[in-house]
Write a protein that holds these residues in place. Structure first.
Motif, PDB file in Angstrom:
ATOM      1  N   ASN A 120      -3.024   5.821  -1.221  1.00 50.68           N
ATOM      2  CA  ASN A 120      -4.334   5.195  -1.425  1.00 50.68           C
ATOM      3  C   ASN A 120      -4.311   4.081  -2.465  1.00 50.68           C
ATOM      4  O   ASN A 120      -5.351   3.533  -2.819  1.00 50.68           O
ATOM      5  N   LYS A 121      -3.131   3.731  -2.944  1.00 45.73           N
ATOM      6  CA  LYS A 121      -2.998   2.687  -3.957  1.00 45.73           C
ATOM      7  C   LYS A 121      -2.506   1.396  -3.315  1.00 45.73           C
ATOM      8  O   LYS A 121      -1.613   1.410  -2.468  1.00 45.73           O
ATOM      9  N   ASP A 126      -1.016  -2.323  -4.487  1.00 42.42           N
ATOM     10  CA  ASP A 126      -0.525  -3.189  -5.559  1.00 42.42           C
ATOM     11  C   ASP A 126      -0.420  -4.612  -5.011  1.00 42.42           C
ATOM     12  O   ASP A 126       0.056  -4.817  -3.887  1.00 42.42           O
ATOM     13  N   LYS A 166       0.851  -1.195   0.000  1.00 47.35           N
ATOM     14  CA  LYS A 166       0.000   0.000   0.000  1.00 47.35           C
ATOM     15  C   LYS A 166       0.881   1.236   0.000  1.00 47.35           C
ATOM     16  O   LYS A 166       1.742   1.401   0.864  1.00 47.35           O
ATOM     17  N   LYS A 173      -4.079  -8.296   0.167  1.00 40.77           N
ATOM     18  CA  LYS A 173      -4.803  -7.022   0.074  1.00 40.77           C
ATOM     19  C   LYS A 173      -5.839  -6.914   1.187  1.00 40.77           C
ATOM     20  O   LYS A 173      -6.033  -5.840   1.783  1.00 40.77           O
ATOM     21  N   ASN A 200       7.510  -0.670  -7.409  1.00 39.95           N
ATOM     22  CA  ASN A 200       6.940   0.579  -6.903  1.00 39.95           C
ATOM     23  C   ASN A 200       8.001   1.556  -6.404  1.00 39.95           C
ATOM     24  O   ASN A 200       7.669   2.567  -5.779  1.00 39.95           O
TER      25      ASN A 200
END
Length: 221
Positions: free
Chosen positions: A21-22, A24, A18, A189, A49
């Motif tokens: 707010n994203k 992956d 995280k 997630k 990232n």
């Protein structure tokens, strides 16, 4: 806030990251031991990232009850990264995660969560979300199917990854019971979503938070 999530409790390795707010997600479904690939999967998602381990602010992992080896691997990695960077580690019970995911999707308030263990044994716990949130009422249990205890006077959601075996052995045909088959989908997630709504992410590393939960350790058998 940068949060790394690790789930090696099943045959599938699931890792999520995280960033603000994203979220992956990176998963590996190969029939390879988690110990052989988990570090490379974590390295891949961090590089993808452009994040280094020292940029992480928290780590969460599935602490079981589940596979002894898989749970231990995730706990060890979380301990190492958390300790070296003095960031909080959140070990989340697989049964609490099951209850959380079901509550989000189906709005169930009272639940019996049952997870296949080994042989004729299952892990199970009872939840009352309004009273205890996602903490099991009497802890997690490891028993056979017939030793599961539930009061069918109230309306319950029965959530399980082994539903047919459960109802065949328990013969739970009460009209107050709602059956929900549980499948693992992007569990890493789900762990992040659980931690974000549940925990204080500003605390420091605490070894007690990194202990796995498996039979013979902290399961009531």
């Amino acid at each position: 806030m940068n949060i790394l999530s690790i789930d090696t409790s099943t045959d599938k390795v699931s890792v999520a990251l995280k960033i603000n707010n994203k979220v992956d997600v990176l998963e590996n479904n190969q029939k390879i031991r988690a110990s052989q690939i988990i570090l490379s999967v974590i390295d891949e998602i961090l590089k993808k990232n452009k994040i280094k381990s020292e940029d992480l602010k928290a780590i969460t992992f599935n602490k079981g009850p589940a596979s002894f080896t898989g749970t231990r691997i995730a706990a060890s990695i979380a301990q190492a990264i958390g300790y070296s960077n003095n960031i909080p580690v959140f070990g989340i019970s697989s049964l609490s995660l099951m209850a959380y995911s079901t509550n989000v999707e189906y709005k169930c308030k009272k639940m019996l969560c049952v997870k296949k263990a080994f042989g004729n044994l299952v892990y199970w716990a009872i939840f009352d979300i309004d009273k205890y949130k996602f903490s099991p009422i009497s802890g997690n249990h490891l028993t056979n199917f017939n030793e599961i205890q539930i009061d069918t006077k109230d309306k319950y959601c029965v959530v399980s990854d082994c539903m047919d075996e459960l109802f065949e052995s328990k013969k739970l045909n009460d009209p107050n019971i709602i059956k929900i088959n549980y499948t693992e989908h992007e569990p890493a997630k789900k762990l992040i979503n659980y931690v974000v709504q549940e925990d204080d992410l500003e605390k420091s590393f605490n070894y007690e938070d990194t202990l796995p939960d498996y039979a013979g350790h902290s399961i009531n058998d």
